[in-house]
Design a protein around this motif. Structure first.
Motif, PDB file in Angstrom:
ATOM      1  N   GLN A 209      -4.936   6.206  -0.450  1.00  0.00           N
ATOM      2  CA  GLN A 209      -3.973   5.101  -0.530  1.00  0.00           C
ATOM      3  C   GLN A 209      -4.076   4.402  -1.885  1.00  0.00           C
ATOM      4  O   GLN A 209      -5.149   4.331  -2.475  1.00  0.00           O
ATOM      5  N   ILE A 210      -2.932   3.880  -2.346  1.00  0.00           N
ATOM      6  CA  ILE A 210      -2.873   3.139  -3.609  1.00  0.00           C
ATOM      7  C   ILE A 210      -2.326   1.748  -3.312  1.00  0.00           C
ATOM      8  O   ILE A 210      -1.239   1.610  -2.742  1.00  0.00           O
ATOM      9  N   LEU A 211      -3.077   0.725  -3.700  1.00  0.00           N
ATOM     10  CA  LEU A 211      -2.621  -0.657  -3.513  1.00  0.00           C
ATOM     11  C   LEU A 211      -1.971  -1.158  -4.791  1.00  0.00           C
ATOM     12  O   LEU A 211      -2.577  -1.091  -5.867  1.00  0.00           O
ATOM     13  N   PHE A 212      -0.737  -1.663  -4.682  1.00  0.00           N
ATOM     14  CA  PHE A 212      -0.079  -2.333  -5.813  1.00  0.00           C
ATOM     15  C   PHE A 212      -0.471  -3.802  -5.788  1.00  0.00           C
ATOM     16  O   PHE A 212      -0.184  -4.518  -4.819  1.00  0.00           O
ATOM     17  N   ILE A 213      -1.172  -4.238  -6.850  1.00  0.00           N
ATOM     18  CA  ILE A 213      -1.561  -5.650  -7.001  1.00  0.00           C
ATOM     19  C   ILE A 213      -0.723  -6.222  -8.145  1.00  0.00           C
ATOM     20  O   ILE A 213      -0.944  -5.881  -9.304  1.00  0.00           O
ATOM     21  N   PRO A 214       0.278  -7.070  -7.824  1.00  0.00           N
ATOM     22  CA  PRO A 214       1.124  -7.605  -8.900  1.00  0.00           C
ATOM     23  C   PRO A 214       0.316  -8.412  -9.907  1.00  0.00           C
ATOM     24  O   PRO A 214      -0.760  -8.932  -9.598  1.00  0.00           O
TER      25      PRO A 214
ATOM     26  N   VAL B 166       0.861  -1.184   0.000  1.00  0.00           N
ATOM     27  CA  VAL B 166       0.000   0.000   0.000  1.00  0.00           C
ATOM     28  C   VAL B 166       0.899   1.237   0.000  1.00  0.00           C
ATOM     29  O   VAL B 166       1.752   1.389   0.879  1.00  0.00           O
ATOM     30  N   LEU B 167       0.716   2.086  -1.007  1.00  0.00           N
ATOM     31  CA  LEU B 167       1.512   3.311  -1.128  1.00  0.00           C
ATOM     32  C   LEU B 167       0.727   4.484  -0.551  1.00  0.00           C
ATOM     33  O   LEU B 167      -0.449   4.685  -0.893  1.00  0.00           O
ATOM     34  N   GLU B 168       1.380   5.232   0.317  1.00  0.00           N
ATOM     35  CA  GLU B 168       0.743   6.401   0.931  1.00  0.00           C
ATOM     36  C   GLU B 168       1.448   7.670   0.476  1.00  0.00           C
ATOM     37  O   GLU B 168       2.642   7.649   0.169  1.00  0.00           O
ATOM     38  N   GLY B 169       0.706   8.770   0.424  1.00  0.00           N
ATOM     39  CA  GLY B 169       1.294  10.066   0.084  1.00  0.00           C
ATOM     40  C   GLY B 169       1.447  10.312  -1.401  1.00  0.00           C
ATOM     41  O   GLY B 169       1.773  11.421  -1.811  1.00  0.00           O
ATOM     42  N   VAL B 170       1.194   9.274  -2.229  1.00  0.00           N
ATOM     43  CA  VAL B 170       1.431   9.414  -3.672  1.00  0.00           C
ATOM     44  C   VAL B 170       0.333  10.236  -4.344  1.00  0.00           C
ATOM     45  O   VAL B 170       0.591  11.002  -5.271  1.00  0.00           O
TER      46      VAL B 170
END
Length: 247
Positions: free
Chosen positions: A221-226, A39-43
């Motif tokens: 928040q942004i979730l990276f799903i491979p 989970v990427l925060e601040g982007v």
């Protein structure tokens, strides 16, 4: 005594790690290359959509547009269907009316309504892929609480950006595919037969062997799903998400 077989107990759940604005190299080396969700925060804090988007705003900029709407809680249900309707009809029938479940899920929205596309930014991390910016598919997901995306996998890397509302998300590695009982049919072979939150363990006994990670994805928040990672998504309330599919 004899050693227990590996993972005889129900597999543990782990939280998805969170990172604040990692560098491109850190994201690439620790998440993209090893294919680990994060989970990427601040982007997306500075994306205009974070301040501008609301039900009223969509009514205003897109109300008269005709869009495909998915009707039913999930696409594997018998009574699931798709229907064309205007955004304002969708809002009044499915967003304002609590008892109807419908989802606006589509990628033409940003092409049809350029104002909306200007409110979002393609994450810089997408530049780590092989494709060009034009190859990135941007999808809109707008719907009430209770909508579910059944456990499924996609053929591209995915950034799922949460604009408003919260989503409960569960992730399973592609290495666990055989324990997730994909549908036999070609059309649904990327979708699990298991109802993740109420599994039939008589029918799907090995489902308990599959380890998963979970998170509640919050606005901003942004979730990276491979790529090919299995994911199950349930909206906890009225929600708008933007997904970026990239290779």
């Amino acid at each position: 005594g004899p050693a227990l077989p590996p993972r005889a107990l129900p597999a543990p759940s782990r939280a998805v790690p969170h990172l604040h604005c990692p560098s491109l190299q850190h994201f690439r080396d620790n998440y993209l290359i090893p294919q680990r969700p994060v989970v990427l925060e601040g982007v997306m804090d500075h994306w205009p959509c974070m301040k501008k988007w609301s039900v009223d705003y969509f009514w205003e900029v897109a109300g008269c547009r005709t869009v495909p709407v998915e009707l039913g809680a999930r696409y594997t249900d018998e009574e699931w269907s798709q229907q064309l309707m205007t955004v304002s009809d969708f809002i009044s029938q499915y967003i304002m009316a609590e008892n109807n479940i419908g989802y606006l899920a589509q990628h033409q929205l940003f092409d049809q309504i350029p104002e909306l596309k200007e409110d979002i930014t393609i994450p810089d991390y997408c530049c780590l892929g092989e494709g060009e910016e034009d190859d990135i598919t941007i999808n809109a997901w707008f719907g009430p609480g209770g909508t579910i995306s059944p456990l499924h996998q996609d053929p591209q890397q995915n950034f799922l950006a949460q604009v408003f509302g919260r989503k409960y998300i569960r992730l399973y590695s592609p290495q666990d595919s055989e324990n997730l009982y994909p549908h036999e049919s070609q059309i649904l072979h990327n979708t699990s037969q298991v109802d993740v939150e109420d599994p039939d363990l008589v029918k799907f006994p090995n489902f308990t062997k599959a380890a998963f990670q979970s998170c509640i994805l919050m606005p901003g928040q942004i979730l990276f799903i491979p790529v090919k990672y299995w994911h199950y998504v349930r909206s906890l309330e009225l929600s708008f998400s933007v997904s970026f599919w990239w290779s």
